[in-house]
Enzyme design. Structure first.
Site, PDB file in Angstrom:
ATOM      1  N   SER A   1      12.273 105.048  -7.608  1.00 23.17           N
ATOM      2  CA  SER A   1      12.706 103.904  -6.533  1.00 23.17           C
ATOM      3  C   SER A   1      11.226 102.860  -6.110  1.00 23.17           C
ATOM      4  CB  SER A   1      13.284 104.039  -5.330  1.00 23.17           C
ATOM      5  OG  SER A   1      12.831 105.335  -4.665  1.00 23.17           O
TER       6      SER A   1
ATOM      7  N   HIS B   1      18.602 102.907  -9.511  1.00 18.60           N
ATOM      8  CA  HIS B   1      17.710 101.868  -9.918  1.00 18.60           C
ATOM      9  C   HIS B   1      17.962 101.389 -11.333  1.00 18.60           C
ATOM     10  CE1 HIS B   1      15.965 101.432  -5.739  1.00 18.60           C
ATOM     11  NE2 HIS B   1      15.869 102.772  -5.856  1.00 18.60           N
TER      12      HIS B   1
ATOM     13  N   LYS C   1      23.528  98.606  -5.220  1.00 25.42           N
ATOM     14  CA  LYS C   1      21.884  97.990  -5.814  1.00 25.42           C
ATOM     15  C   LYS C   1      22.540  96.882  -6.919  1.00 25.42           C
ATOM     16  CE  LYS C   1      19.278 101.314  -3.965  1.00 25.42           C
ATOM     17  NZ  LYS C   1      18.813 102.759  -3.832  1.00 25.42           N
TER      18      LYS C   1
HETATM   19  C1  LIG Z   1      19.031 103.880  -2.907  1.00 20.14           C
HETATM   20  C2  LIG Z   1      19.075 105.075  -3.542  1.00 20.14           C
HETATM   21  C3  LIG Z   1      19.907 106.122  -3.255  1.00 20.14           C
HETATM   22  C4  LIG Z   1      20.990 106.040  -2.104  1.00 20.14           C
HETATM   23  O1  LIG Z   1      21.780 105.028  -2.652  1.00 20.14           O
HETATM   24  P1  LIG Z   1      22.835 104.486  -1.582  1.00 20.14           P
HETATM   25  O2  LIG Z   1      23.980 104.137  -2.331  1.00 20.14           O
HETATM   26  O3  LIG Z   1      22.103 103.255  -1.080  1.00 20.14           O
HETATM   27  O4  LIG Z   1      23.178 105.439  -0.473  1.00 20.14           O
HETATM   28  C5  LIG Z   1      19.657 107.136  -4.049  1.00 20.14           C
HETATM   29  N1  LIG Z   1      18.684 107.627  -4.949  1.00 20.14           N
HETATM   30  C6  LIG Z   1      17.893 106.693  -5.064  1.00 20.14           C
HETATM   31  C7  LIG Z   1      16.714 106.698  -6.165  1.00 20.14           C
HETATM   32  C8  LIG Z   1      18.073 105.425  -4.268  1.00 20.14           C
HETATM   33  O5  LIG Z   1      16.979 104.483  -4.596  1.00 20.14           O
END
Ligand SMILES: *Cc1c(COP(=O)(O)O)cnc(C)c1O
Length: 388
Positions: A176, A204, A241
């Site tokens: 991330s 991502h 996302k």
């Molecule tokens: C954003 C993210 C999460 C969490 O996902 P949400 O649906 O926003 O809770 C988990 N792992 C990674 C690598 C992330 O970037």
């Protein structure tokens, strides 16, 4: 006693104070915060779907049919037809027997790691894994071993030492804060060899990379549906996302998913996603699959940024995903540059510890299919002007 004020001011003095902006328009490449318009390079709305006109319509229609909330947990009456349809469609998309919806990716990671392991077991994690994987490891009470970033040989070595309990190797698919891709093929091969589970958090990657948007697995040529992988692979994708919505899912074999339904406490003890939200994700999945131009356009933006950095002598990180961090290496300087960009109407956040290790403070720049090539040039000019 808590001494909140002095702890808060110590945090402020250390340059680690966190604050929020107030958005006054929908998410998009152009967005209004606190009375000012910005060109934004900080969202995870990679495909530009969070503000998509048709999806807004889907949400309204689905709310009319299904109401605004699920009203109960999945196991006690809250599991509805839109949830079921979305799970089936996601499993078909990923190529697994089943998929299971969670309310967020954070909860999915806690549920999987703590639901499948406990005292006497072991979770093997990449040093740069997302906070939710780290937290899931702690919640599980399993022994946690961390390996140097993307070092699959270290994973093989750890697994080769032998261990009496159950083991999970957990990794971000796309990291991330760095944007690079995990060595999924090698991690999975090591897991198969030693009979352990490989858990890929593809928050991502899902929708963003791989020819048809199936994420890191597809980008690495891994088929999660084939028999030899099925007992050893689970993949998580968020719907918050690239899908532009909210929620998350875990995809895998029938046996893994049924086990999670029984044992993942963040699945069992929480309200189901609003069914209308599931309907939106189903429609978003259709866009993810049909509109490959969004991924192609993203690739073009990344290419433009990288060649622009090269021309200007801006040091890049080894990433080919829409996460293109620029390391500053000093928190004060990173904050100053972010501030300078902001005053020019460009929104980029400085990422500090504990999110990234001290000394690797960076600007986390992300692109969205809603950006235009000219937006990238504007950012590059501003970065250069800031002295990078
Ligand atoms: C954003 C993210 C999460 C969490 O996902 P949400 O649906 O926003 O809770 C988990 N792992 C990674 C690598 C992330 O970037």
């Amino acid at each position: 006693m808590f001494d909140l004020n002095s702890e808060l001011s110590a945090r402020r003095d250390a340059g680690l104070y966190r604050t929020r902006l107030h958005a006054e328009s929908a998410q998009g490449a152009r967005i209004r915060y606190d009375g000012k318009d910005y060109l934004s390079f900080c969202s995870n709305d990679y495909l530009g779907l969070a503000g998509h006109t048709d999806l807004r319509g889907v949400l309204c229609d689905a709310a009319r049919d299904w109401g605004v909330g699920a009203g109960a947990s999945h196991l006690l009456g809250g599991h509805s037809q839109p949830h079921e349809e979305l799970e089936i469609a996601l499993a078909r998309f990923i190529g697994t027997e089943r998929a299971l919806l969670f309310s967020t990716g954070y909860m999915a990671n806690l549920g999987v790691l703590a639901g499948l392991t406990g005292r006497g077991d072991r979770i093997i994690q990449d040093k740069l894994n997302h906070a939710s994987l780290i937290d899931g490891g702690q919640l599980s009470r399993a022994k946690v071993s961390r390996y140097p970033h993307v070092d699959h040989a270290a994973v093989s070595h750890m697994l080769g030492e032998g261990f009496s309990g159950k083991q999970i190797v957990a990794s971000d698919g796309v990291f991330s804060m760095d944007g690079d891709i995990a060595p999924v093929t090698e991690l999975l091969a090591a897991c198969r060899e030693h009979g352990v589970l490989c858990y890929i958090d593809d928050a991502h990657g899902m929708g963003v990379i791989g020819e048809s948007g199936r994420g890191s697995l597809e980008a690495c040529g891994v088929d999660p549906g084939v028999e030899e992988n099925r007992p050893h692979l689970l993949v998580m994708g968020t719907l918050g996302k690239a899908f532009g919505n909210f929620g998350a899912f875990v995809a895998g074999s029938e046996a893994w998913i049924e086990t999670l339904i029984q044992q993942a406490r963040t699945y069992v003890y929480t309200t189901a996603l609003p069914p209308a939200q599931a309907a939106v994700s189903l429609a978003a999945l259709d866009i993810v699959q049909r509109e490959s131009w969004r991924r192609e356009h993203l690739a073009q933006l990344v290419c433009r940024f990288q060649s622009g950095c090269k021309e200007r002598g801006i040091r890049m990180m080894p990433s080919n995903t829409p996460i293109q961090p620029v390391v500053i290496g000093d928190k004060q300087r990173a904050m100053e540059i972010a501030h300078q960009l902001k005053s020019q109407g460009l929104l980029v956040f400085a990422i500090r510890q504990p999110t990234v290790p001290a000394g690797t403070e960076r600007l986390r720049i992300t692109f969205s299919a809603a950006h235009e090539l000219g937006d990238i040039d504007q950012l590059l000019d501003a970065l250069q002007e800031a002295g990078l």
